[in-house]
Design a protein around this motif. Structure first.
Motif, PDB file in Angstrom:
ATOM      1  N   THR A  31      33.044  39.547  50.785  1.00 54.20           N
ATOM      2  CA  THR A  31      33.959  38.940  49.831  1.00 54.20           C
ATOM      3  C   THR A  31      33.709  39.503  48.438  1.00 54.20           C
ATOM      4  O   THR A  31      32.576  39.557  47.976  1.00 54.20           O
ATOM      5  N   VAL A  32      34.768  39.923  47.778  1.00 51.47           N
ATOM      6  CA  VAL A  32      34.677  40.498  46.434  1.00 51.47           C
ATOM      7  C   VAL A  32      35.281  39.514  45.449  1.00 51.47           C
ATOM      8  O   VAL A  32      36.413  39.059  45.626  1.00 51.47           O
ATOM      9  N   GLU A  33      34.530  39.190  44.416  1.00 53.93           N
ATOM     10  CA  GLU A  33      35.003  38.267  43.386  1.00 53.93           C
ATOM     11  C   GLU A  33      35.988  38.987  42.465  1.00 53.93           C
ATOM     12  O   GLU A  33      35.822  40.174  42.183  1.00 53.93           O
ATOM     13  N   PRO A  34      37.002  38.284  41.957  1.00 51.85           N
ATOM     14  CA  PRO A  34      37.970  38.918  41.063  1.00 51.85           C
ATOM     15  C   PRO A  34      37.339  39.245  39.713  1.00 51.85           C
ATOM     16  O   PRO A  34      36.414  38.579  39.273  1.00 51.85           O
ATOM     17  N   VAL A  35      37.863  40.268  39.078  1.00 57.23           N
ATOM     18  CA  VAL A  35      37.396  40.686  37.759  1.00 57.23           C
ATOM     19  C   VAL A  35      38.400  40.196  36.721  1.00 57.23           C
ATOM     20  O   VAL A  35      39.609  40.430  36.856  1.00 57.23           O
ATOM     21  N   ALA A  36      37.899  39.543  35.692  1.00 59.58           N
ATOM     22  CA  ALA A  36      38.781  39.054  34.624  1.00 59.58           C
ATOM     23  C   ALA A  36      39.054  40.206  33.657  1.00 59.58           C
ATOM     24  O   ALA A  36      38.134  40.841  33.158  1.00 59.58           O
ATOM     25  N   LEU A  37      40.318  40.475  33.424  1.00 57.79           N
ATOM     26  CA  LEU A  37      40.702  41.528  32.490  1.00 57.79           C
ATOM     27  C   LEU A  37      40.726  40.981  31.074  1.00 57.79           C
ATOM     28  O   LEU A  37      41.114  39.830  30.849  1.00 57.79           O
TER      29      LEU A  37
END
Length: 69
Positions: free
Chosen positions: A54-60
């Motif tokens: 599972t890959v956590e989302p990256v906040a832009l």
């Protein structure tokens, strides 16, 4: 004791064909149990595999959104 799943059941849970779980078994990327000529995968091994991938989302940053290349 964990419930042992067949290759087909694992494929159904992962929403894939049976080739993917079989490849995981062949490459020894998932824990499995051999019972005679049958292969079973513990339910916890499937959950661990999914959580490890599972890959956590990256906040832009808001500034990066409007920039052109």
């Amino acid at each position: 004791m964990d419930r042992l799943l067949s290759v087909q059941e694992v494929a159904d849970r992962l929403s894939t064909g049976v080739r993917f779980p079989r490849r995981l078994i062949e490459e020894r990327r998932i824990t499995f149990v051999k019972i005679g000529r049958h292969v079973r995968i513990p339910e916890s091994a499937v959950e661990a595999f999914v959580s490890a991938k599972t890959v956590e989302p990256v906040a832009l940053r808001p500034m990066a959104l409007g920039r052109a290349a």
